[in-house]
Design a protein around this motif. Structure first.
Motif, PDB file in Angstrom:
ATOM      1  N   GLY A 137       0.624  -1.236   0.026  1.00 60.59           N
ATOM      2  CA  GLY A 137       0.078   0.123  -0.025  1.00 60.59           C
ATOM      3  C   GLY A 137       1.000   1.387   0.112  1.00 60.59           C
ATOM      4  O   GLY A 137       0.079   2.557  -0.204  1.00 60.59           O
ATOM      5  N   THR A 138       2.187   1.262   0.086  1.00 56.71           N
ATOM      6  CA  THR A 138       2.918   2.169   0.039  1.00 56.71           C
ATOM      7  C   THR A 138       4.009   2.245  -0.985  1.00 56.71           C
ATOM      8  O   THR A 138       4.335   1.046  -1.504  1.00 56.71           O
ATOM      9  CB  THR A 138       3.791   2.518   1.372  1.00 56.71           C
ATOM     10  OG1 THR A 138       4.922   1.315   1.752  1.00 56.71           O
ATOM     11  CG2 THR A 138       2.753   2.619   2.609  1.00 56.71           C
ATOM     12  N   ASP A 139       4.487   3.232  -1.653  1.00 57.09           N
ATOM     13  CA  ASP A 139       5.739   3.157  -2.691  1.00 57.09           C
ATOM     14  C   ASP A 139       7.211   3.415  -1.898  1.00 57.09           C
ATOM     15  O   ASP A 139       7.832   2.829  -2.599  1.00 57.09           O
ATOM     16  CB  ASP A 139       5.377   4.257  -3.557  1.00 57.09           C
ATOM     17  CG  ASP A 139       3.997   4.199  -4.273  1.00 57.09           C
ATOM     18  OD1 ASP A 139       3.664   3.156  -4.653  1.00 57.09           O
ATOM     19  OD2 ASP A 139       3.374   5.267  -4.713  1.00 57.09           O
ATOM     20  N   LEU A 140       7.251   4.162  -1.002  1.00 54.83           N
ATOM     21  CA  LEU A 140       8.445   4.367  -0.322  1.00 54.83           C
ATOM     22  C   LEU A 140       9.157   3.245   0.459  1.00 54.83           C
ATOM     23  O   LEU A 140       8.394   2.386   1.111  1.00 54.83           O
ATOM     24  CB  LEU A 140       8.222   5.629   0.616  1.00 54.83           C
ATOM     25  CG  LEU A 140       8.335   6.975  -0.164  1.00 54.83           C
ATOM     26  CD1 LEU A 140       8.334   8.168   0.712  1.00 54.83           C
ATOM     27  CD2 LEU A 140       9.691   7.250  -1.244  1.00 54.83           C
ATOM     28  N   ALA A 141      10.289   2.980   0.369  1.00 57.57           N
ATOM     29  CA  ALA A 141      11.171   2.093   0.991  1.00 57.57           C
ATOM     30  C   ALA A 141      12.274   2.656   1.670  1.00 57.57           C
ATOM     31  O   ALA A 141      12.888   3.641   1.271  1.00 57.57           O
ATOM     32  CB  ALA A 141      11.694   0.977   0.282  1.00 57.57           C
TER      33      ALA A 141
END
Length: 276
Positions: A198-202
């Protein structure tokens, strides 16, 4: 620590009483077997195998070839004998396990719970807890606990960077992945933690950088980079954002986003291992 004049034969135990720690030199296979059976009887591990190596032998090897604080690599470790002793003796360790069903069974039933028992300080006083096990005092390394453990699964090879090549080439492994799996594969290969669903950032493993992956069906455009840069500037988190992309339009001025966003093209900028 520097040890010289090593014997070509190490005795398991000197003659005389086998109940004193000083009499145990390298131990025997039966010491390792009894050790694991005791951990199993106490419910700390689910399974054991007969090819485990005695902890005293592992400690001798570590003292000969490493210093405290060193990083120890145990390949095909099965019951994590070397890793357990490395943790007990002030080293760091990485244990590599196989991917067969038997390897997975041993890992989940013995190696991982054994290491957890070590870190919790449970792996001590076994000879008193289970007298019937007839564990010789000093045949294993007692440990009061402390430290941490992380586990990970190695995924398929997604890119190859040969010594004579200027940039990496992709393998066919990415073709069967969805967008989230693809982003996870690329980012973890580059030194980032897996992005949450559900998120794009790592986040980088070091915690000092962020990154995201633009899927291959989408072009990287000035508008998209601007949106990412604006979000990074508005975020209270000052860490720079690295944007991995497959294709882009020709009108992107990367210098205008310097300090907030950097662009890394796939596959040309992969496997550089420069994550801070």
């Amino acid at each position: 620590m520097e040890i010289e004049n090593q014997q070509s034969i190490w005795l398991g135990r000197s003659k005389g009483s086998d109940d004193e720690i000083g009499d145990v030199f390298a131990g025997f296979t039966e010491d390792a077997t009894k050790h694991l059976k005791a951990l199993k009887a106490l419910g700390h591990i689910e399974s054991e195998i007969s090819t485990a190596k005695p902890e005293r032998l592992m400690l001798r090897l570590l003292d000969v070839f490493t210093n405290k604080g060193d990083l120890v690599l145990e390949v095909m470790s099965s019951t994590a004998d070397l890793t357990a002793v490395a943790l007990k003796s002030g080293r760091r360790a990485i244990a590599l396990q196989g991917s067969s069903e038997r390897d997975k069974s041993i890992t989940s039933g013995c190696a991982i719970p054994r290491l957890r028992a070590v870190l919790k300080g449970i792996d001590q006083n076994l000879e008193d807890k289970i007298p019937k096990a007839r564990i010789s005092k000093g045949s294993y390394i007692p440990y009061a606990g402390g430290g941490s453990l992380a586990t990970a699964v190695v995924g398929p090879e997604i890119a190859v960077l040969l010594a004579d090549d200027d940039h990496a080439t992709l393998t066919d492994a990415l073709s069967s992945m969805n967008s989230h799996e693809l982003a996870e594969a690329i980012l973890t290969a580059e030194g980032y933690l897996p992005p949450a669903k559900g998120t794009d950032l790592a986040l980088a493993i070091s915690g000092k950088e962020k990154a995201l992956v633009v899927p291959p069906e989408r072009y990287l455009t000035p508008e998209l980079v601007s949106a990412i840069a604006s979000e990074a500037a508005a975020d209270a988190d000052p860490r720079p954002t690295h944007v991995y992309y497959f294709r882009a339009t020709d009108d992107i001025d990367e210098k205008s986003f310097a300090g907030r966003v950097s662009l890394r093209r796939i596959p040309f900028d992969l496997l550089r291992l420069d994550v801070a």
